[in-house]
Design a protein around this motif. Structure first.
Motif, PDB file in Angstrom:
ATOM      1  N   ALA A  73       0.844  -1.196   0.000  1.00 48.04           N
ATOM      2  CA  ALA A  73       0.000   0.000   0.000  1.00 48.04           C
ATOM      3  C   ALA A  73       0.876   1.241   0.000  1.00 48.04           C
ATOM      4  CB  ALA A  73      -0.895   0.008   1.228  1.00 48.04           C
ATOM      5  N   VAL A  77      -3.262   3.418  -2.693  1.00 47.88           N
ATOM      6  CA  VAL A  77      -4.184   2.708  -1.804  1.00 47.88           C
ATOM      7  C   VAL A  77      -4.527   3.593  -0.608  1.00 47.88           C
ATOM      8  CG1 VAL A  77      -4.465   0.690  -0.310  1.00 47.88           C
ATOM      9  CG2 VAL A  77      -3.376   0.443  -2.526  1.00 47.88           C
ATOM     10  N   LYS A  78      -3.539   4.356  -0.132  1.00 45.54           N
ATOM     11  CA  LYS A  78      -3.771   5.147   1.080  1.00 45.54           C
ATOM     12  C   LYS A  78      -4.614   6.384   0.807  1.00 45.54           C
ATOM     13  CE  LYS A  78       0.531   3.718   3.286  1.00 45.54           C
ATOM     14  NZ  LYS A  78       1.913   4.105   3.570  1.00 45.54           N
ATOM     15  N   ARG A 101      -8.000  -4.703   3.778  1.00 39.46           N
ATOM     16  CA  ARG A 101      -6.569  -4.397   3.631  1.00 39.46           C
ATOM     17  C   ARG A 101      -6.095  -4.897   2.266  1.00 39.46           C
ATOM     18  NH1 ARG A 101      -2.156  -6.322   6.043  1.00 39.46           N
ATOM     19  NH2 ARG A 101      -1.058  -4.361   6.094  1.00 39.46           N
ATOM     20  N   HIS A 102      -5.078  -4.238   1.728  1.00 40.85           N
ATOM     21  CA  HIS A 102      -4.398  -4.745   0.537  1.00 40.85           C
ATOM     22  C   HIS A 102      -3.770  -6.101   0.903  1.00 40.85           C
ATOM     23  CE1 HIS A 102      -1.480  -2.739   3.061  1.00 40.85           C
ATOM     24  NE2 HIS A 102      -0.517  -3.389   2.450  1.00 40.85           N
ATOM     25  N   CYS A 258      -7.981   0.507   5.485  1.00 47.11           N
ATOM     26  CA  CYS A 258      -7.592   1.609   4.605  1.00 47.11           C
ATOM     27  C   CYS A 258      -8.762   2.539   4.324  1.00 47.11           C
ATOM     28  CB  CYS A 258      -6.967   1.094   3.316  1.00 47.11           C
ATOM     29  SG  CYS A 258      -8.159   0.377   2.209  1.00 47.11           S
TER      30      CYS A 258
END
Length: 297
Positions: A73, A77-78, A101-102, A258
């Protein structure tokens, strides 16, 4: 699961083949779970991007579980994913959106990497690990945390086996590069080198990596090289995703890791990304130079 849609979010590759592989993966995942509603989209470089993917998943669903199909991430992603989910909530007020979550660098991915390394050692007729160097080859990120996750995998591989050297290299953004690490391992007497790419799918970089390894083989004719491949279709990846879905029978309005991220504004995201890229990069080069000098002092 009938009123839940799953949205698999790939990073997206300029190389269409890389995106096609994710679509093939999604098709295989649907075959494993014919009663699940699985959609796919990408963050960039693709026909179906985040907004459209979220809209498709929301159609006829009460709940959408977004899974970033990404190993590490970093900024996308964040920042971009939570912002897109927030926008989708405004467009679909009757639908509950959550984000898993990734994939991350945990035991599941470690087991997959270990399987890759075991296959390479068999390919080399099980050489002595003391003279067989290992290089984990990652994409590289301007996010130091993402690079640190890969370092954790290298440490776990070192502790799990008898290899004298388990090193990290990156294909872009950060250092060291593959050539530098191979040069070091050759200097330290390795007679075989296993290169394990930490890539879900091939994209354009696997072709480049193959060409690099061919060059290195010519440069170091006394060393035997074994190059692994991307591992997105490994059964461990399907099982990891299954566990993400299985663990998230979500209550209304649930937030996962996330989601609810404070880095939401696009302008702030751009600003942070640009700055972290330049400063982390130069700081790392500076640190790397000193570490290199100290190692040989």
């Amino acid at each position: 699961m009938n009123d839940t849609a799953i949205l698999l979010v790939g990073h997206g590759s300029r190389n269409r083949e890389g995106n096609k592989e994710i679509l093939h993966f999604a098709a295989q995942w649907r075959e494993r779970h014919p009663d699940w509603h699985i959609e796919t989209c990408f963050i960039e470089h693709a026909d179906v991007l985040l907004d459209e993917g979220l809209d498709r998943a929301a159609r006829g669903a009460r709940q959408v579980l977004t899974i970033p199909f990404i190993l590490n991430a970093a900024g996308h992603v964040k920042m971009e994913l939570p912002a897109a989910i927030e926008d989708a909530r405004q467009r679909h007020p009757g639908v509950s959106f959550a984000c898993a979550r990734h994939l991350g660098m945990g035991r599941e991915i470690f087991d997959v990497l270990k399987g890759q390394l075991d296959r390479l050692l068999k390919q080399l007729d099980m050489p002595d690990p003391q003279t067989t160097g290992v290089v984990l080859l990652g994409r590289g990120s301007s996010d130091a945390g993402a690079n640190g996750e890969l370092a954790k995998m290298a440490r776990w591989l070192f502790e799990d086996g008898d290899h004298e050297l388990v090193d990290l290299a990156f294909t872009s953004v950060t250092w060291p590069r593959l050539e530098t690490v191979v040069q070091r391992q050759a200097r330290l007497g390795m007679t075989q080198i296993c290169i394990v790419p930490v890539y879900l799918f091939s994209g354009v970089l696997m072709d480049r990596i193959k060409a690099q390894v061919e060059r290195l083989q010519r440069q170091y004719p006394h060393i035997v090289f074994a190059l692994g491949t991307h591992f997105g279709f490994d059964k461990g990846i399907f099982e990891l995703l299954d566990s993400k879905v299985g663990g998230h029978e979500l209550p209304e309005g649930a937030l996962l890791e996330c989601d609810g991220c404070k880095y939401r504004l696009a302008a702030e995201a751009e600003h942070l990304h640009d700055h972290s890229h330049t400063h982390v990069h130069h700081a790392h080069e500076h640190h790397h130079a000193h570490a290199h000098e100290n190692a040989h002092a």
